[in-house]
Design a protein around this motif. Sequence first.
Motif, PDB file in Angstrom:
ATOM      1  N   ASN A 166      -4.162   8.585   6.540  1.00 28.78           N
ATOM      2  CA  ASN A 166      -3.412   9.111   5.396  1.00 28.78           C
ATOM      3  C   ASN A 166      -3.924  10.486   4.981  1.00 28.78           C
ATOM      4  N   VAL A 217      -0.721   4.511  14.857  1.00 33.01           N
ATOM      5  CA  VAL A 217      -1.157   4.527  13.459  1.00 33.01           C
ATOM      6  C   VAL A 217      -1.045   5.952  12.949  1.00 33.01           C
ATOM      7  N   HIS A 223      -9.050  -4.641  14.256  1.00 32.15           N
ATOM      8  CA  HIS A 223      -7.997  -4.521  13.247  1.00 32.15           C
ATOM      9  C   HIS A 223      -7.420  -3.109  13.295  1.00 32.15           C
ATOM     10  N   LEU A 224      -6.173  -2.993  12.911  1.00 37.84           N
ATOM     11  CA  LEU A 224      -5.534  -1.682  12.779  1.00 37.84           C
ATOM     12  C   LEU A 224      -5.241  -1.435  11.307  1.00 37.84           C
ATOM     13  N   ASP A 225      -5.812  -0.388  10.755  1.00 36.43           N
ATOM     14  CA  ASP A 225      -5.645  -0.035   9.345  1.00 36.43           C
ATOM     15  C   ASP A 225      -4.539   1.011   9.235  1.00 36.43           C
ATOM     16  N   PRO A 226      -3.417   0.694   8.590  1.00 36.14           N
ATOM     17  CA  PRO A 226      -2.322   1.655   8.499  1.00 36.14           C
ATOM     18  C   PRO A 226      -2.649   2.892   7.666  1.00 36.14           C
ATOM     19  N   GLN A 227      -3.723   2.827   6.871  1.00 31.70           N
ATOM     20  CA  GLN A 227      -4.030   3.910   5.952  1.00 31.70           C
ATOM     21  C   GLN A 227      -5.105   4.873   6.457  1.00 31.70           C
ATOM     22  N   VAL A 228      -5.643   4.616   7.648  1.00 37.73           N
ATOM     23  CA  VAL A 228      -6.822   5.351   8.091  1.00 37.73           C
ATOM     24  C   VAL A 228      -6.554   6.843   8.314  1.00 37.73           C
ATOM     25  N   VAL A 248       1.487   1.177  10.661  1.00 37.43           N
ATOM     26  CA  VAL A 248       1.085   0.625  11.950  1.00 37.43           C
ATOM     27  C   VAL A 248       2.355   0.173  12.654  1.00 37.43           C
ATOM     28  N   GLY A 278       1.172   5.065   4.927  1.00 38.24           N
ATOM     29  CA  GLY A 278       0.535   4.729   6.180  1.00 38.24           C
ATOM     30  C   GLY A 278       1.421   3.790   6.982  1.00 38.24           C
ATOM     31  N   ASP A 290       0.303   8.443   9.108  1.00 40.36           N
ATOM     32  CA  ASP A 290       0.749   8.502   7.715  1.00 40.36           C
ATOM     33  C   ASP A 290       2.261   8.698   7.694  1.00 40.36           C
ATOM     34  N   PHE A 335       0.875  -1.172   0.000  1.00 41.47           N
ATOM     35  CA  PHE A 335       0.000   0.000   0.000  1.00 41.47           C
ATOM     36  C   PHE A 335       0.912   1.222   0.000  1.00 41.47           C
TER      37      PHE A 335
END
Length: 308
Positions: free
Chosen positions: A263, A286, A256-261, A210, A208, A288, A205
């Motif tokens: 951005n 978490v 879940h942890l979204d690394p892009q949340v 995590v 981002g 960007d 991706f």
Amino acid sequence: MSAPIVFIDGDQGTTGLQIHDRLRNRTDISLFTLAAGERKDARRRAEAINACDIAILCLPDAAAREAVGAIVNPAVRVIDASSAHRTQSGWTYGFPEMAPEQAALIANASRVTNPGCYPTGAVGLLRPLAQAGLIPGNYPISIHAVSGYSGRGRAGVEEHEGAGADRAPMYQVYGLELAHKHTPEIQQHAGLAQRPIFVPAYGAFRQGIVLTVPLVLELLAPGVDGATVHACLARHYAGSTHVRVLPMPESGAVKHLDPQVLNGTNDMQLSVFHDAEHGHVLLSAVFDNLGKGASGAAVQNLDLMLAR
């Protein structure tokens, strides 16, 4: 009174491009970059950096040192986005939320070194706990982080977005020699007595991060539990504009942890997950890697310096 001149040296890389995008429409500064034919001209670069009020360096380490060495105008102030000066004395660490006095130190500094992307999360999680005495000096800290491929710079972007993108790896752990250049930075600015183990990775991706740090409660200071750790972080970042500590009830619902949340922002979210039965805690950050981890942080530091 004329607007301050802000010179971006290295505006064609991933960090420099995003800094330029964040600043190009502002009317309170005069933004300056070099034409394509002048970017490798040492004389022209030296002229430009000595003619500006604040220089933002988005360069490889050696080129950043060279740029700083070319400054003869004592009025020029610098924000260095490279890793060249992050552990050097005489440079102010550009993480405004790191300590109560840090924003004022940045505002008045002539030399500011932007934190690395991974250290932003690691220092953000660990420094308050170490300063509060919750993490003993001999605790074996381990850190794992996954970043978007833009963390590799143009090479990562080309690999995943260029002609051979269909062959790009979905996930790759690197730094297996356990000597990543960010490790000394993390140790120094987190206030750790011993070197942490740091294992980074890239995912498929664009941007981002995590970052996670596991803790075993029985190895921490006596009486420390998940609530103690959370309260320490929440107290440290209370009132912060860009760093939020997720309340414990909310973190309990996270699956879940979204690394892009986050951005496109300059924000970072910290969480504390705990397993009381087994005495385990997981810290997470978490954000960007090109926001709070690079370009956004540089602009935040710039605004502090301009407001002096």
